[in-house]
Design a protein around this motif. Structure first.
Motif: not given
Lengths: 401, 479
Positions: A70, A76, A161, A166-169, A171, A229-230, B97, B105, B144, B148
């Motif tokens: 992914s 990171d 997942f 790292h997950c996208s919105r 996910e 926290a994104r 991804r 998304d 981003q 946020d």
């Protein structure tokens, strides 16, 4: 028909894997490879985290070209540790995993880190899980005058997942939807309501704060630098049962953080109810084809390497007026394999109220960890009583477990 | 596609042609992938060699009409596979991804009040989500900070909500950047208009302020070095490169501009205190807008402050941009501050060019910095002034708007004012030259001091008519 010879390099490629990696052509997806590894290597001179003690330039050189499926890279992984260098200590892991695959792709980094942080656990060892509350001896009658409340909590990550750093919105929202579907199926004493953080009404907010579920510091600086926290508060929420003692946080630091808490000193009952609840959750998730991630050597796989194994934190809210001021308190705790939680809103040193929990996560089963806690708390209460009555506690101090 | 082809094939019964088509398409696919091999992985070529061998053995063994359908399947399949693989290798980073469609998304911007939120439609997001600049910066990283930090829907000045990681971001993600730039900079269209540059300080008139009201004057701008990505996207090595190159160039400054570099990670306590007292210091921001932009990674690695011995000219390195060039003095002599600024800036640019580097500049958006609000000149000329009565007057925001000025708290952006001391600076950065912008500030500050004096004498003040300005566009050249 298949008149093809298998490529000759196969056995040799396993042996000289690292040379092949250096020869692979540059992948534009992995940025930062324009400049050399020595120039990219972070300045770890003032850094005291576990990550800084494990990471070397050679390791960085080898691993920086790799990424998981992914797209999670070594940079990171170590970013939280590098950002934390000013307030770091050896008890901070200083790294996060972006998905379950990170533990295998960056095995050369994570294995020594796990061995250093969870001292005494070999990364190739086997971790066993035992959640049968029958095996817990005692623990049901901790002195109510001292023990104010018990709580058992653990994190769980769901297969299929990637993790919160790292997950996208998309996910994260799919995870929330899955969690809501699971909560609908829960029944009996685990019937409850889900509150999404985005659409929290004033009175709900007040109720949750009063119940101790919603606290002020939900988002910590570590979460910012690791990327957890994104898009806050998109797709985050909390579910609790009607009695407000079984609580599940969705998409905070792990996919799920499951807690059971209760007033009083009956640790065994807390553990019984907790294991019932979490078993039910596990079954439902399995039915939905997204089981909790488990590996034989790492136990339950979670975002932070410090939570691997059981991921379990059993803690007791306790008033220890005398022994908490004793000079050997920290040493005693360490010998009992317990630790005092710092930074707690309710911990005040004057009245001696603090939170004590187990310090291990991996290498011991859940029952064993709570056994440490139960035995240790009994001993601490005895010591406290002794000091109150002026007796010495010297012969009560245990040997290291 | 393959099944349709095979149906057509059976009808036509042209077996010989079909084997050729099959083998030819496989060969074409192999060649396509081979040219892409620089971007992809080793195993691709091996796979396609296998596929080619397979197809050739097939065609040799089964060369009759019945198998023509199978051959076209093989050929079409291999062609499709190699095309997809080749295409994926072009976007190797983004393919990894995107298991979820863009609609899943798309961020929830219903409660958001910043410029990015007003212009990011689901169509734009779907179009740009899979694009990547050459340093690996994606749209999700750009927006981003806007996602946020929702901002306030009805606040006077909307926040931008988007940052650029490198020069290329402004082009790759132009669909979202250009509307934001147009709104922030009064309708300036980066596609057709030109940015003038004018650093001649002698053109400033009435540049001496009344020091009873004006406490200090300051002019700042930013410059980025071409070829290195900006703080939101840069890696540790790139940041260190910027520091090394800049400090190297600054060592060549002479005369009253000669000075010293203080690195944030190697500073002594005394030096730190001295810099704080001089109002030169910058620290790791706790501003929530900054936290989500990824500019604060690896703090305090490769950050520092350079200033001259006279303490009138300083440069911040790797704070929000590669370099921030600042000239400041106590008191109200804006003309002298601007003069030092121009002189120093020209010297710094010359020294950087001497080292063989370029600055990020383009005649359309001007000097390129990480925030779109700082494009153009990147210049913010401001004063700290005492306006105890005027700052509480309800007409104050309107007056500032007409004068093309903005108010900030004395501690920087997004802070409150203290004891009636406010920071007044220019709003416009793009479309006008440096001299024009400083003149706007000078005229505005003089008007504000007049208003304050009138209010203190008990007289009434007038809201001035708004300033107008015409941008230089391609159509107006030659008039």
């Amino acid at each position: 028909m298949w008149k093809l010879k298998p490529p000759l390099e196969m056995p040799l490629s396993l042996k000289y894997n690292y040379i092949l990696e250096q020869l692979t052509p540059h992948d534009p997806a992995i940025t930062g490879n324009k400049l050399s590894a020595e120039e990219e290597f972070p300045n770890l001179s003032k850094n005291q985290t576990c990550m800084a003690n494990v990471l070397t330039v050679q390791m960085y050189k080898r691993l920086r070209g790799r990424a998981t499926q992914s797209g999670f890279t070594l940079d990171d992984v170590i970013q939280p540790g590098v950002d934390q260098s000013e307030h770091s200590c050896i008890r901070m892991p200083g790294c996060v995993a972006g998905d379950a695959e990170s533990y295998t792709v960056f095995m050369q980094f994570f294995d020594p880190l796990i061995e250093l942080y969870h001292s005494g656990y070999q990364a190739s060892g086997k971790h066993k899980s035992d959640m049968n509350p029958e095996n817990l001896k005692g623990g049901s009658d901790l002195d109510g005058q001292y023990v104010l409340g018990c709580r058992v909590s653990a994190g769980r990550d769901v297969d299929g997942f990637s993790f919160p750093p790292h997950c996208s919105r998309g996910e994260r929202r799919a995870l929330e939807k899955l969690a809501i579907a699971v909560f609908h199926v829960m029944n009996d004493e685990f019937k409850g309501t889900y509150h999404s953080l985005k659409n929290l009404s004033e009175e709900d907010c007040q109720d949750l704060t009063n119940a101790g579920i919603l606290t002020d510091n939900l988002v910590t600086p570590k979460m910012f630098s690791s990327g957890m926290a994104r898009d806050w508060p998109d797709a985050r929420g909390v579910w609790h049962n009607d009695m407000k003692n079984f609580i599940v946080w969705v998409n905070k630091e792990d996919h799920l953080r499951i807690t059971f808490m209760q007033q009083g000193g009956n640790l065994k009952q807390v553990f019984t109810k907790y294991s019932l609840g979490i078993k039910m959750l596990e079954e439902i998730y399995c039915q939905k084809k997204h089981p909790f991630i488990w590996k034989d050597n790492l136990g339950y796989v979670l975002t932070c390497p410090s939570e691997l194994g059981t991921g379990l934190r059993g803690s007791v809210h306790i008033r220890l007026k005398y022994i908490s001021k004793h000079e050997k308190f920290d040493e005693i705790l360490q010998r009992l394999r317990l630790e005092k939680l710092t930074g707690d809103a309710f911990a005040s040193t004057e009245s001696g109220v603090c939170d004590i929990s187990n310090s291990d996560r991996i290498g011991f089963s859940e029952v064993q960890l709570l056994q440490f806690l139960a035995d240790g708390i009994k001993l601490l209460i005895n010591m406290d009583k002794n000091i109150q009555h002026g007796k010495s506690i010297h012969d009560l101090i245990p040997a290291h477990k | 596609m393959a099944s349709v082809l095979s149906q057509v094939v059976d009808n036509m019964k042209a077996s010989g042609i079909l084997t050729l088509v099959g083998a030819g398409s496989v060969a074409a696919g192999y060649l396509l992938a081979r040219y892409r091999m620089k971007a992809g992985n080793l195993y691709l070529a091996r796979f396609l060699r296998l596929a080619l061998n397979m197809a050739i053995t097939f065609s040799r063994a089964l060369c009759n009409g019945k198998a023509s359908g199978i051959l076209t399947l093989v050929g079409a399949g291999a062609l499709a596979a190699s095309y997809l693989l080749a295409r994926d290798c072009m976007e190797a980073g983004s393919k990894l991804r995107k298991l979820y469609p863009a609609s899943a998304d798309y961020p929830d911007l219903r409660k958001h009040g910043n410029l990015m939120a007003s212009y990011l439609t689901p169509e734009i997001y779907a179009r740009l989500r899979d694009k990547v600049t050459s340093s690996g910066y994606t749209l999700d990283q750009c927006i981003q900070t806007g996602v946020d930090n929702p901002g306030h829907e009805h606040s006077f000045i909307k926040s931008i909500g988007i940052v650029a990681g490198d020069e290329e971001s402004y082009e790759v993600f132009a669909d979202i950047f250009y509307p934001v730039i147009r709104e922030r900079h009064n309708g300036y269209d980066p596609r057709t208009m030109r940015q003038p540059t004018d650093l001649d300080a002698s053109k400033i008139r009435n540049g001496q302020f009344d020091e009873k009201y004006v406490l200090s004057s300051r002019v700042r701008t930013g410059r980025s070095i071409r070829g290195l990505s900006m703080p939101p996207a840069c890696t540790r090595a790139e940041r260190r490169e910027v520091e090394r190159v800049t400090v190297d160039a600054l060592a060549g400054l002479k005369g009253d501009l000669a000075g010293r570099y203080y690195s944030l990670s190697n500073m002594t306590e005394k030096e730190q205190q001295q810099l704080i007292d001089d109002h030169f210091m910058f620290e790791k921001s706790v501003n929530p807008f900054m936290l989500s932009t990824r500019m604060l990674r690896d703090w305090p690695d490769a950050r520092g402050i350079w200033h001259n011995h006279d303490k009138t000219f300083l440069i911040w390195i790797n704070e929000e941009d590669h370099t921030r060039v600042i000239s400041m003095e106590k008191g109200g002599n804006m003309k002298r501050v601007f003069e030092t600024f121009c002189r120093g800036l020209k010297e710094v640019e010359r020294l950087i060019l001497e080292k063989g580097l370029e600055l990020m500049w383009n005649e359309r958006p001007g000097y390129i910095l990480s925030s779109p609000s700082n494009l153009g000149t990147g210049l913010r000329a401001g004063v700290h002034m005492k306006l105890p009565m005027l700052s509480k007057d309800p007409r104050f925001p309107e007056i500032l708007d007409s004068l093309r000025l903005e108010e900030r708290g004395p501690r920087g952006e997004n802070t409150e004012d203290i004891d009636g001391v406010v920071d007044i600076s220019n709003l416009d950065r793009l479309g006008t030259s440096e001299v024009e912008q400083v003149q706007v500030v000078v005229d505005g500050v003089n008007y504000l001091t007049q208003c304050e004096k009138r209010l203190q004498r008990g007289q009434d003040i007038k809201v001035p008519s708004p300033l107008t300005h015409k941008f230089i566009s391609d159509n107006t050249i030659g008039k």
